[in-house]
Write an enzyme that holds these catalytic residues in place. Structure first.
Site, PDB file in Angstrom:
ATOM      1  N   HIS A   1       0.970  -1.082  -0.124  1.00 55.98           N
ATOM      2  CA  HIS A   1       0.381  -0.178  -0.168  1.00 55.98           C
ATOM      3  C   HIS A   1       1.035   1.379   0.161  1.00 55.98           C
ATOM      4  CE1 HIS A   1      -3.746   2.756   1.306  1.00 55.98           C
ATOM      5  NE2 HIS A   1      -4.011   2.015   0.148  1.00 55.98           N
TER       6      HIS A   1
ATOM      7  N   HIS B   1      -5.133   6.375  -5.288  1.00 56.39           N
ATOM      8  CA  HIS B   1      -5.887   7.597  -4.786  1.00 56.39           C
ATOM      9  C   HIS B   1      -6.073   8.624  -5.276  1.00 56.39           C
ATOM     10  CE1 HIS B   1      -4.180   5.132  -1.332  1.00 56.39           C
ATOM     11  NE2 HIS B   1      -5.250   4.616  -1.092  1.00 56.39           N
TER      12      HIS B   1
ATOM     13  N   HIS C   1      -7.389  -1.751  -5.412  1.00 54.19           N
ATOM     14  CA  HIS C   1      -7.184  -2.781  -3.897  1.00 54.19           C
ATOM     15  C   HIS C   1      -7.474  -3.676  -4.210  1.00 54.19           C
ATOM     16  CE1 HIS C   1      -7.278   1.592  -2.993  1.00 54.19           C
ATOM     17  NE2 HIS C   1      -6.133   0.818  -1.592  1.00 54.19           N
TER      18      HIS C   1
ATOM     19  N   HIS D   1     -15.611   5.507   2.565  1.00 56.85           N
ATOM     20  CA  HIS D   1     -14.147   4.826   2.684  1.00 56.85           C
ATOM     21  C   HIS D   1     -13.133   5.743   2.916  1.00 56.85           C
ATOM     22  CE1 HIS D   1     -10.522   5.390   1.055  1.00 56.85           C
ATOM     23  NE2 HIS D   1      -9.881   3.524   1.225  1.00 56.85           N
TER      24      HIS D   1
ATOM     25  N   HIS E   1     -11.251   5.302   7.199  1.00 55.89           N
ATOM     26  CA  HIS E   1      -9.780   5.571   7.603  1.00 55.89           C
ATOM     27  C   HIS E   1     -10.102   6.436   9.221  1.00 55.89           C
ATOM     28  CE1 HIS E   1      -7.431   3.334   4.797  1.00 55.89           C
ATOM     29  NE2 HIS E   1      -8.770   3.283   3.807  1.00 55.89           N
TER      30      HIS E   1
ATOM     31  N   PHE F   1      -2.239   6.940   3.769  1.00 57.03           N
ATOM     32  CA  PHE F   1      -1.693   5.754   3.083  1.00 57.03           C
ATOM     33  C   PHE F   1      -0.387   4.181   3.449  1.00 57.03           C
ATOM     34  CE2 PHE F   1      -3.032   9.168   0.316  1.00 57.03           C
ATOM     35  CZ  PHE F   1      -4.105   8.411   0.414  1.00 57.03           C
TER      36      PHE F   1
ATOM     37  N   HIS G   1     -11.399  -2.483   3.159  1.00 56.69           N
ATOM     38  CA  HIS G   1     -12.029  -2.927   1.795  1.00 56.69           C
ATOM     39  C   HIS G   1     -12.479  -3.743   1.395  1.00 56.69           C
ATOM     40  CE1 HIS G   1      -9.866   0.316   0.290  1.00 56.69           C
ATOM     41  NE2 HIS G   1      -8.947   1.128   1.500  1.00 56.69           N
TER      42      HIS G   1
HETATM   43 CU1  C2O Z   1      -5.958   2.401  -0.762  1.00 54.46          CU
HETATM   44 CU2  C2O Z   1      -8.213   2.766   1.498  1.00 54.46          CU
HETATM   45  O1  C2O Z   1      -6.942   3.090   0.699  1.00 54.46           O
END
Ligand code: C2O
Length: 359
Positions: free
Chosen positions: A89, A112, A121, A252, A256, A273, A286
């Site tokens: 990632h 992203h 992802h 989303h 995070h 990230f 994810h």
């Molecule tokens: Cu690659 Cu939820 O981020």
């Protein structure tokens, strides 16, 4: 075909300029000098049933814990190790790769804030799930799904928050999380670093409206849902927020922020990230994003179509597969879930609980 192991440069990244990070800033994959192979769809007949993380059977939870523990037990420089998987990632998000192969060596690759988000992802989880299954010798191994869009799933699943299980450290536990939010507080899918302090019932109603916003109101066509064009020669900076898709930008990102520890310099682990992959909850978060991509199409609304632009179809990434081979995969091969052998277990009365939650 260029070799990503030589394209990835640990000194390239912007992350190298951040001070006091709690995770390593060396994110390139272990270089074992392998050739990159083309991807082939899985041939085995077994189906992997991705299960709801808040309703796992003891057998499902036990297999999952064993697989993550096996990953944590591998030597750090093994491509399947817990840290190597986390670094994937970081490497694709923090500027370790450049667009040298397309003739733009000064531009970073960043997956992203653009239409690369969903397919990248999906592929990441595809290999991660197969690696875990291989580690415990179970070809039916399937990841859990954190269904935060359904009322019953709107808390961090309990299996992640115990420190110890049967007298041993819980491999699903991560120390770098928000201390209040892990206490089974109802999540805020529109969280922006401020706790609203409203009742659980009201928060759940608001969350359903947030899902309606991301999945229906703001995601009515391909570009609004996937995010905007990002093609060779585009700078990830110039191509920032305005082109981020509705699901990526909305619930989303809120998840995070909600899980990361705000007392740490970079909201590690989930809030950044470069560190998100160190929290096992990242992957099952994810899994739900992946499922929501499928549900978005299942809604059957006319504008809900995958991209067909060739720049999107032909964009590719490289991953280590379950056999430790480097494999190149394309967006165009990510769209048809019937070609993969994983499925989602749905609760028939509960699919799309947000479908009518127009704010
Ligand atoms: Cu690659 Cu939820 O981020």
């Amino acid at each position: 075909t260029p070799d990503i192991t030589s394209l990835c440069n640990d000194l390239n990244s912007g992350v190298n300029n951040i001070a006091e990070s709690v995770r390593t800033r060396k994110c390139c994959p272990p270089n074992i000098g392998k050739k990159i192979k083309p991807f082939v769809f899985p041939k085995e007949k077994m189906v992997r049933m991705r299960w709801p993380a808040h309703r796992g059977t003891s057998e499902q939870v036990d297999k999952y814990r064993r697989a993550i523990q096996a990953m944590r037990d591998l030597p750090e420089d093994h491509p399947h190790s817990f840290n190597s998987q986390a670094k994937v990632h970081c490497a694709y998000c923090n500027g370790y790769y450049t667009q040298v192969a397309s003739g733009f060596p000064d531009l970073d690759i960043h997956i992203h804030n653009s239409w690369l988000f969903l397919p990248f992802h999906r592929w990441y989880l595809y290999f991660y799930e197969r690696i875990l299954g291989k580690l415990i010798n179970d070809p039916t191994f399937a990841l859990p799904c954190w269904k935060w869009d359904e009322p019953a799933g709107m808390r961090i699943p309990e299996i992640f928050i115990l420190k110890d299980v049967n007298g041993k450290p819980n491999p699903l536990y991560d120390v770098y999380r928000d201390a209040w939010h892990i206490k089974q507080v109802v999540i805020d899918l529109d969280y922006d670093h401020i706790d609203k302090g409203i009742s659980d019932e009201m928060q759940i109603t608001r969350n359903l409206c947030t899902m309606y916003r991301d999945m229906i109101r703001n995601g009515g066509d391909t570009i609004s849902f996937f995010g905007g064009n990002y093609i060779a020669g585009d700078s990830p900076v110039a191509n920032n927020d305005p082109s981020v898709g509705s699901l990526e930008a909305g619930s989303h990102t809120a998840v995070h922020r909600w899980v990361g520890d705000p007392t740490l310099p970079y909201d590690e682990d989930m809030g950044n990230f470069y560190s998100a992959g160190y929290d096992p909850v990242f992957y099952i978060h994810h899994v739900n994003v992946d499922r929501l991509w499928k549900l978005w199409k299942d809604l059957g609304i006319p504008g809900h179509k995958d991209p067909t632009n060739s720049d999107w179809l032909n964009a590719s990434y490289v991953f280590y597969d379950e056999n430790e081979e480097l494999v190149r995969v394309y967006n165009k091969d990510s769209v048809d879930l019937r070609k993969f052998n994983y499925r989602y277990i749905e609760n028939s009365e509960q699919v799309f609980p947000w479908r009518k939650s127009r704010p």
